[in-house]
Design a protein around this motif. Sequence first.
Motif, PDB file in Angstrom:
ATOM      1  N   GLN A  79       5.593  -6.906  -4.693  1.00 14.82           N
ATOM      2  CA  GLN A  79       4.220  -6.510  -4.379  1.00 14.82           C
ATOM      3  C   GLN A  79       3.731  -6.943  -2.996  1.00 14.82           C
ATOM      4  O   GLN A  79       2.796  -6.364  -2.465  1.00 14.82           O
ATOM      5  CB  GLN A  79       3.270  -7.038  -5.456  1.00 14.82           C
ATOM      6  N   ASP A  80       4.371  -7.937  -2.388  1.00  9.67           N
ATOM      7  CA  ASP A  80       3.949  -8.382  -1.058  1.00  9.67           C
ATOM      8  C   ASP A  80       4.601  -7.578   0.071  1.00  9.67           C
ATOM      9  O   ASP A  80       4.417  -7.889   1.246  1.00  9.67           O
ATOM     10  CB  ASP A  80       4.238  -9.875  -0.872  1.00  9.67           C
ATOM     11  N   ASP A 107       6.121   4.883   0.329  1.00 11.72           N
ATOM     12  CA  ASP A 107       4.972   5.617  -0.223  1.00 11.72           C
ATOM     13  C   ASP A 107       4.200   4.750  -1.206  1.00 11.72           C
ATOM     14  O   ASP A 107       2.967   4.716  -1.192  1.00 11.72           O
ATOM     15  CB  ASP A 107       5.431   6.907  -0.916  1.00 11.72           C
ATOM     16  N   TYR A 108       4.922   4.051  -2.061  1.00  4.53           N
ATOM     17  CA  TYR A 108       4.286   3.163  -3.037  1.00  4.53           C
ATOM     18  C   TYR A 108       3.526   2.052  -2.315  1.00  4.53           C
ATOM     19  O   TYR A 108       2.391   1.715  -2.678  1.00  4.53           O
ATOM     20  CB  TYR A 108       5.335   2.580  -3.985  1.00  4.53           C
ATOM     21  N   ARG A 110       2.282   2.012   0.733  1.00  2.00           N
ATOM     22  CA  ARG A 110       1.080   2.553   1.387  1.00  2.00           C
ATOM     23  C   ARG A 110      -0.030   2.773   0.364  1.00  2.00           C
ATOM     24  O   ARG A 110      -1.192   2.438   0.623  1.00  2.00           O
ATOM     25  CB  ARG A 110       1.399   3.857   2.101  1.00  2.00           C
ATOM     26  N   ALA A 111       0.309   3.341  -0.787  1.00  2.00           N
ATOM     27  CA  ALA A 111      -0.687   3.580  -1.837  1.00  2.00           C
ATOM     28  C   ALA A 111      -1.252   2.273  -2.384  1.00  2.00           C
ATOM     29  O   ALA A 111      -2.367   2.246  -2.911  1.00  2.00           O
ATOM     30  CB  ALA A 111      -0.072   4.409  -2.961  1.00  2.00           C
ATOM     31  N   SER A 112      -0.490   1.190  -2.238  1.00  2.00           N
ATOM     32  CA  SER A 112      -0.917  -0.130  -2.712  1.00  2.00           C
ATOM     33  C   SER A 112      -1.554  -0.965  -1.609  1.00  2.00           C
ATOM     34  O   SER A 112      -1.764  -2.160  -1.783  1.00  2.00           O
ATOM     35  CB  SER A 112       0.282  -0.882  -3.291  1.00  2.00           C
ATOM     36  N   SER A 113      -1.804  -0.342  -0.448  1.00  2.00           N
ATOM     37  CA  SER A 113      -2.427  -1.008   0.708  1.00  2.00           C
ATOM     38  C   SER A 113      -1.614  -2.168   1.259  1.00  2.00           C
ATOM     39  O   SER A 113      -2.167  -3.137   1.785  1.00  2.00           O
ATOM     40  CB  SER A 113      -3.850  -1.467   0.362  1.00  2.00           C
ATOM     41  N   VAL A 114      -0.311  -2.085   1.149  1.00  2.00           N
ATOM     42  CA  VAL A 114       0.572  -3.078   1.770  1.00  2.00           C
ATOM     43  C   VAL A 114       0.628  -2.757   3.256  1.00  2.00           C
ATOM     44  O   VAL A 114       0.799  -1.594   3.639  1.00  2.00           O
ATOM     45  CB  VAL A 114       1.982  -3.039   1.125  1.00  2.00           C
ATOM     46  N   SER A 115       0.492  -3.760   4.107  1.00  2.00           N
ATOM     47  CA  SER A 115       0.428  -3.508   5.550  1.00  2.00           C
ATOM     48  C   SER A 115       1.766  -3.678   6.275  1.00  2.00           C
ATOM     49  O   SER A 115       1.906  -3.266   7.423  1.00  2.00           O
ATOM     50  CB  SER A 115      -0.603  -4.430   6.197  1.00  2.00           C
ATOM     51  N   ARG A 116       2.756  -4.287   5.589  1.00  2.00           N
ATOM     52  CA  ARG A 116       4.042  -4.534   6.246  1.00  2.00           C
ATOM     53  C   ARG A 116       5.139  -4.591   5.194  1.00  2.00           C
ATOM     54  O   ARG A 116       4.984  -5.204   4.147  1.00  2.00           O
ATOM     55  CB  ARG A 116       3.978  -5.868   6.991  1.00  2.00           C
ATOM     56  N   LYS A 159       0.875   1.489   9.070  1.00  2.00           N
ATOM     57  CA  LYS A 159      -0.450   1.696   9.677  1.00  2.00           C
ATOM     58  C   LYS A 159      -1.361   2.399   8.716  1.00  2.00           C
ATOM     59  O   LYS A 159      -0.986   3.152   7.901  1.00  2.00           O
ATOM     60  CB  LYS A 159      -0.303   2.489  10.959  1.00  2.00           C
TER      61      LYS A 159
END
Length: 159
Positions: A79-80, A107-108, A110-116, A159
């Motif tokens: 998740q990180d 894709d997952y 980005r949908a989970s708002s992971v930045s890196r 991004k």
Amino acid sequence: MSRYSIRRFRAEDSPALHGLTVEAIENIGSARYSNEQIAVWSGRHNNPSRLADLATNGAIIFVAVDECDAPAAFALFEQDGHLDQLYCSPDHSRQGLPDRLLATAEDYARASSVSRLYTEASELARPAFERAGYTVTHRRDFDLDGVAIHNYAMEKPLK
């Protein structure tokens, strides 16, 4: 139409994914690693239920399956943003499965708002991560049970 699809991990996938992990290390690994390195690396994968345990504890595992729903490759996403594992069965290599799995994980993320996204890629996995836009931050040299081995810290900002 592709003969492969990607789905989420199921507990009953554990034995097949364990087998393909060891098979990939032992059969493909010789292209870049010594027999001693392969033995110690594959020896770290001695628990067939490990992936099910990781999934139970929050890891997301994407599985590429063939037309019979048999696992052919997988990627483990934490998740990180850590991609901990990317393995493909030697019987299904050269089919673009690592690239598709990395795109699915991205894709997952980005949908989970992971930045890196980040990983520690073997010599074998490094090209797939580079194709997906990851860059090497540094080579990691370390010992596994007294055997010198290395991989590459890689990352991709989202991004």
